[in-house]
Each structure stands twice: as C-alpha cells, then as structure tokens.
Scaffold this motif. Structure first.
Motif, PDB file in Angstrom:
ATOM      1  N   LEU A  25       0.513  -1.192  -0.224  1.00 53.67           N
ATOM      2  CA  LEU A  25      -0.806   0.678  -0.012  1.00 53.67           C
ATOM      3  C   LEU A  25       0.876   1.211  -0.046  1.00 53.67           C
ATOM      4  O   LEU A  25       0.555   1.893  -0.559  1.00 53.67           O
ATOM      5  CB  LEU A  25      -1.285  -0.343   1.343  1.00 53.67           C
ATOM      6  CG  LEU A  25      -1.511  -1.176   1.317  1.00 53.67           C
ATOM      7  CD1 LEU A  25      -2.401  -0.936   2.466  1.00 53.67           C
ATOM      8  CD2 LEU A  25      -2.952  -0.991  -0.172  1.00 53.67           C
ATOM      9  N   VAL A  26       1.589   1.102   0.245  1.00 60.61           N
ATOM     10  CA  VAL A  26       2.766   2.266   0.889  1.00 60.61           C
ATOM     11  C   VAL A  26       3.440   2.385  -0.348  1.00 60.61           C
ATOM     12  O   VAL A  26       3.615   3.858  -1.313  1.00 60.61           O
ATOM     13  CB  VAL A  26       3.972   2.140   1.817  1.00 60.61           C
ATOM     14  CG1 VAL A  26       4.807   3.085   1.611  1.00 60.61           C
ATOM     15  CG2 VAL A  26       3.073   1.962   2.577  1.00 60.61           C
ATOM     16  N   LEU A  27       3.389   1.395  -1.240  1.00 59.86           N
ATOM     17  CA  LEU A  27       4.372   1.308  -2.275  1.00 59.86           C
ATOM     18  C   LEU A  27       2.963   2.255  -3.362  1.00 59.86           C
ATOM     19  O   LEU A  27       3.774   3.183  -4.585  1.00 59.86           O
ATOM     20  CB  LEU A  27       4.291   0.012  -3.812  1.00 59.86           C
ATOM     21  CG  LEU A  27       6.147  -0.762  -2.319  1.00 59.86           C
ATOM     22  CD1 LEU A  27       6.282  -2.175  -2.963  1.00 59.86           C
ATOM     23  CD2 LEU A  27       7.298   0.246  -2.508  1.00 59.86           C
ATOM     24  N   VAL A  28       2.018   1.774  -4.031  1.00 64.14           N
ATOM     25  CA  VAL A  28       0.842   2.684  -4.487  1.00 64.14           C
ATOM     26  C   VAL A  28       1.233   4.050  -4.110  1.00 64.14           C
ATOM     27  O   VAL A  28       0.481   4.309  -5.018  1.00 64.14           O
ATOM     28  CB  VAL A  28      -0.282   1.185  -3.779  1.00 64.14           C
ATOM     29  CG1 VAL A  28      -1.342   2.214  -4.687  1.00 64.14           C
ATOM     30  CG2 VAL A  28      -0.299   0.437  -4.154  1.00 64.14           C
ATOM     31  N   TRP A  29       0.847   4.635  -3.184  1.00 62.04           N
ATOM     32  CA  TRP A  29       1.185   5.827  -2.926  1.00 62.04           C
ATOM     33  C   TRP A  29       1.886   6.178  -3.590  1.00 62.04           C
ATOM     34  O   TRP A  29       1.959   7.402  -3.930  1.00 62.04           O
ATOM     35  CB  TRP A  29       0.998   5.892  -1.240  1.00 62.04           C
ATOM     36  CG  TRP A  29       0.672   6.825  -0.989  1.00 62.04           C
ATOM     37  CD1 TRP A  29       0.614   8.203  -1.109  1.00 62.04           C
ATOM     38  CD2 TRP A  29       2.056   7.992  -0.339  1.00 62.04           C
ATOM     39  NE1 TRP A  29       0.558  10.045  -0.190  1.00 62.04           N
ATOM     40  CE2 TRP A  29       1.931   8.928   0.478  1.00 62.04           C
ATOM     41  CE3 TRP A  29       3.426   7.340   0.557  1.00 62.04           C
ATOM     42  CZ2 TRP A  29       2.788  10.008   0.683  1.00 62.04           C
ATOM     43  CZ3 TRP A  29       3.953   8.386   0.558  1.00 62.04           C
ATOM     44  CH2 TRP A  29       3.908   9.748   0.979  1.00 62.04           C
ATOM     45  N   VAL A  30       3.408   5.635  -3.362  1.00 56.88           N
ATOM     46  CA  VAL A  30       4.468   6.437  -3.973  1.00 56.88           C
ATOM     47  C   VAL A  30       4.567   6.553  -5.458  1.00 56.88           C
ATOM     48  O   VAL A  30       4.801   8.032  -6.171  1.00 56.88           O
ATOM     49  CB  VAL A  30       5.668   5.699  -3.325  1.00 56.88           C
ATOM     50  CG1 VAL A  30       6.985   5.940  -4.136  1.00 56.88           C
ATOM     51  CG2 VAL A  30       6.190   5.494  -1.790  1.00 56.88           C
ATOM     52  N   VAL A  31       4.091   5.657  -5.935  1.00 59.55           N
ATOM     53  CA  VAL A  31       3.941   5.716  -7.836  1.00 59.55           C
ATOM     54  C   VAL A  31       3.132   6.147  -8.036  1.00 59.55           C
ATOM     55  O   VAL A  31       3.145   6.657  -8.727  1.00 59.55           O
ATOM     56  CB  VAL A  31       3.304   3.869  -8.097  1.00 59.55           C
ATOM     57  CG1 VAL A  31       3.380   3.914  -9.044  1.00 59.55           C
ATOM     58  CG2 VAL A  31       4.501   3.283  -7.225  1.00 59.55           C
TER      59      VAL A  31
ATOM     60  N   LEU B  25       6.988  -5.774  -7.355  1.00 58.89           N
ATOM     61  CA  LEU B  25       5.418  -5.151  -6.553  1.00 58.89           C
ATOM     62  C   LEU B  25       5.518  -3.628  -7.679  1.00 58.89           C
ATOM     63  O   LEU B  25       4.646  -2.901  -8.349  1.00 58.89           O
ATOM     64  CB  LEU B  25       5.307  -4.600  -5.265  1.00 58.89           C
ATOM     65  CG  LEU B  25       5.449  -5.934  -5.309  1.00 58.89           C
ATOM     66  CD1 LEU B  25       5.197  -5.725  -3.168  1.00 58.89           C
ATOM     67  CD2 LEU B  25       3.844  -6.902  -5.451  1.00 58.89           C
ATOM     68  N   ILE B  26       6.959  -2.903  -7.641  1.00 59.63           N
ATOM     69  CA  ILE B  26       6.687  -1.407  -8.097  1.00 59.63           C
ATOM     70  C   ILE B  26       7.101  -1.004  -9.685  1.00 59.63           C
ATOM     71  O   ILE B  26       6.226  -0.635  -9.967  1.00 59.63           O
ATOM     72  CB  ILE B  26       8.844  -0.641  -7.747  1.00 59.63           C
ATOM     73  CG1 ILE B  26       8.315  -0.855  -6.234  1.00 59.63           C
ATOM     74  CG2 ILE B  26       8.437   0.306  -8.717  1.00 59.63           C
ATOM     75  CD1 ILE B  26       9.805  -0.121  -6.297  1.00 59.63           C
ATOM     76  N   ALA B  27       7.371  -2.608 -10.512  1.00 63.09           N
ATOM     77  CA  ALA B  27       8.098  -3.319 -11.782  1.00 63.09           C
ATOM     78  C   ALA B  27       6.020  -3.035 -12.428  1.00 63.09           C
ATOM     79  O   ALA B  27       5.557  -1.962 -13.664  1.00 63.09           O
ATOM     80  CB  ALA B  27       8.704  -3.610 -12.541  1.00 63.09           C
ATOM     81  N   VAL B  28       5.072  -3.741 -11.339  1.00 58.89           N
ATOM     82  CA  VAL B  28       3.945  -3.578 -11.393  1.00 58.89           C
ATOM     83  C   VAL B  28       3.038  -2.682 -11.848  1.00 58.89           C
ATOM     84  O   VAL B  28       2.653  -2.707 -12.466  1.00 58.89           O
ATOM     85  CB  VAL B  28       3.022  -5.089 -11.421  1.00 58.89           C
ATOM     86  CG1 VAL B  28       1.984  -5.443 -10.939  1.00 58.89           C
ATOM     87  CG2 VAL B  28       4.267  -6.758 -11.095  1.00 58.89           C
ATOM     88  N   LEU B  29       3.420  -1.502 -10.837  1.00 54.68           N
ATOM     89  CA  LEU B  29       2.128  -0.533 -10.380  1.00 54.68           C
ATOM     90  C   LEU B  29       2.724   0.628 -12.050  1.00 54.68           C
ATOM     91  O   LEU B  29       1.498   0.828 -12.321  1.00 54.68           O
ATOM     92  CB  LEU B  29       2.698  -0.087  -9.611  1.00 54.68           C
ATOM     93  CG  LEU B  29       2.121  -1.040  -7.898  1.00 54.68           C
ATOM     94  CD1 LEU B  29       2.760  -0.420  -6.121  1.00 54.68           C
ATOM     95  CD2 LEU B  29       1.142  -1.099  -8.086  1.00 54.68           C
ATOM     96  N   HIS B  30       3.896   0.571 -12.351  1.00 56.60           N
ATOM     97  CA  HIS B  30       4.512   1.581 -13.288  1.00 56.60           C
ATOM     98  C   HIS B  30       3.813   0.585 -14.456  1.00 56.60           C
ATOM     99  O   HIS B  30       3.212   2.002 -15.193  1.00 56.60           O
ATOM    100  CB  HIS B  30       5.592   1.224 -13.220  1.00 56.60           C
ATOM    101  CG  HIS B  30       6.463   2.475 -12.883  1.00 56.60           C
ATOM    102  ND1 HIS B  30       6.754   1.823 -10.604  1.00 56.60           N
ATOM    103  CD2 HIS B  30       6.444   3.695 -12.391  1.00 56.60           C
ATOM    104  CE1 HIS B  30       7.196   3.149 -10.774  1.00 56.60           C
ATOM    105  NE2 HIS B  30       7.491   4.382 -11.225  1.00 56.60           N
ATOM    106  N   ALA B  31       3.377  -0.113 -14.913  1.00 58.00           N
ATOM    107  CA  ALA B  31       2.880  -0.926 -15.732  1.00 58.00           C
ATOM    108  C   ALA B  31       1.727  -0.729 -15.880  1.00 58.00           C
ATOM    109  O   ALA B  31       1.269   0.075 -16.719  1.00 58.00           O
ATOM    110  CB  ALA B  31       3.708  -2.639 -16.174  1.00 58.00           C
TER     111      ALA B  31
ATOM    112  N   PHE C  70      -4.265   1.345  -9.692  1.00 57.88           N
ATOM    113  CA  PHE C  70      -4.517   0.321  -9.027  1.00 57.88           C
ATOM    114  C   PHE C  70      -3.658   0.198  -7.728  1.00 57.88           C
ATOM    115  O   PHE C  70      -2.331   1.171  -7.370  1.00 57.88           O
ATOM    116  CB  PHE C  70      -3.815  -0.326 -10.119  1.00 57.88           C
ATOM    117  CG  PHE C  70      -3.385  -2.475  -8.927  1.00 57.88           C
ATOM    118  CD1 PHE C  70      -4.729  -2.772  -9.359  1.00 57.88           C
ATOM    119  CD2 PHE C  70      -2.312  -2.368  -8.885  1.00 57.88           C
ATOM    120  CE1 PHE C  70      -4.639  -4.043  -8.892  1.00 57.88           C
ATOM    121  CE2 PHE C  70      -2.320  -3.793  -8.442  1.00 57.88           C
ATOM    122  CZ  PHE C  70      -3.405  -4.195  -8.404  1.00 57.88           C
ATOM    123  N   PRO C  71      -3.691  -0.058  -6.899  1.00 59.56           N
ATOM    124  CA  PRO C  71      -5.236  -0.512  -6.304  1.00 59.56           C
ATOM    125  C   PRO C  71      -5.988   0.775  -6.013  1.00 59.56           C
ATOM    126  O   PRO C  71      -7.339   0.732  -5.371  1.00 59.56           O
ATOM    127  CB  PRO C  71      -4.810  -1.910  -5.395  1.00 59.56           C
ATOM    128  CG  PRO C  71      -4.381  -1.242  -4.834  1.00 59.56           C
ATOM    129  CD  PRO C  71      -2.824  -0.569  -5.953  1.00 59.56           C
TER     130      PRO C  71
END
Length: 199
Positions: free
Chosen positions: A52-58, A129-135, A172-173
């Motif tokens: 969830l933190v990664l989602v926020w950063v991305v 996870l970072i790569a998937v969020l960017h994709a 996402f998400p």
C-alpha cells in the motif's frame, strides 16, 4: 479495493502455509501448524502494508521519461527501506502473537544475519511490485488517451453504428487524494511540481 488487497495477500499467506505445513508432514518434522500459520500470515500482511505504501509512492512520484534519473536513487532507497520495514514488522508481530497463541517466545535468530537474509528475497519482491504498479499506470494512461482521442476519430470517420466505450481502468489498487493536493500546492508555489522521492 483495500478488501481486494487483503484477499490477495491472505490467499498468498495461506498458500505458503499449506506448502510449508505439508512439507513438515512429508519430512516428519514436529513443527506446530499454529506457528507455521502465524509465520506465513504475518509475512503476507506485512507485505500488504508495504504494498500500500508502494502504491502511494508510485501514484504520487512515478518514474517517467523526464524524471527517472532524478527519482531512481530515491526508489533504490525505497527498496532497501521497504524490505527492512517488512522484516521488522514480521519480527515484531511474531514476538507478540507467539506468546498469545501459547507457543512460547519467538526466536527469529541472529538479526544481523536475518535482515540481509530476508532482504535477498524481499528486495527483489519490492522491485517487482514497483514494476507492476508502473506497468499498470502506463496501461491506464494509454487507455485514457485512447478514450480521449476516440471522439475526434469518430468525427473524422463517421460510423453507421454508435460504439460503446468502456471506461478507463481506475488507478491500481487505490488512489490517494493527498497526491493531487501536494501537486496543487507545489504548482501554486512555483508554477511547477518538483516533488519526488529523491528530491
């Protein structure tokens, strides 16, 4: 969508629990299934918090063509910090839950070795996870541009039937309104947003 994140990581934790518990049975190891269940679920839910933190950063500071050299060092630091935080959350939660479950005190081993050991797995996991969020972000923006240009193409080439456009996929998400607020404040102060994890 938070419920979806919870469900995905719960499934991952239970899958790992089933794998390792059955491995204990297959090898004849007398390891309590309650301990194995706590270990795998604490690992899964700690990674869910990191996710969830990664989602926020991305969402707030994505890597893009014009900023990736400046932000990439910040993402490298993020990978290290996220992996260390995950191990710390796992350690702390197990120290609490093991005595509550009647399993005695929890021993995570020698931590100066445990942290790099876990980083060998969690570091690459965070990168993925970072790569998937960017994709996903790239796909969402491409889809949005396609929908925005569709009316102009329709006027240039009228069709006898009216096509039904599907809505653009949501971020996402989860979407964090704070990102838009920070960007607005930055634009108001300097006319251009320079926010980023690497400064």
């Amino acid at each position: 969508m938070l419920l979806g994140v919870f469900a995905v990581f719960t499934f991952a934790g239970l899958s790992k629990f089933a794998y390792f518990h059955l491995d204990d049975l297959a090898r004849g190891h007398d390891y309590p299934y309650q301990a194995r269940l706590i270990e795998e679920l604490t690992g899964a839910y700690s990674m869910a918090l990191v996710f969830l933190v990664l989602v926020w950063v991305v969402n707030c500071w994505p890597l893009e063509r014009d900023n990736w050299p400046r932000r990439l060092p910040g993402y490298a630091l993020l990978v290290v910090v996220a992996a260390l935080v995950h191990t710390t959350l796992v350690w702390g939660s197990r120290l609490i839950l093991f005595p509550l479950a009647g399993l005695g005190s929890y021993d995570y081993g020698i931590m100066r070795y445990r942290y790099p050991m876990e980083f060998a797995i969690n570091g690459p996991n965070v990168v993925v996870l970072i790569a998937v969020l960017h994709a996903w972000r790239y796909y969402r923006r491409s889809r949005q541009r396609e929908l925005e240009t569709a009316p102009a193409r329709g006027r240039a080439q009228p069709s006898p039937t009216r096509a039904t456009r599907s809505p653009a996929p949501a971020a996402f998400p989860v979407q964090y309104p704070e990102c838009h607020f920070l960007a607005h404040v930055s634009r108001s102060g300097s006319g251009r947003s320079h926010a980023g994890p690497a400064g």
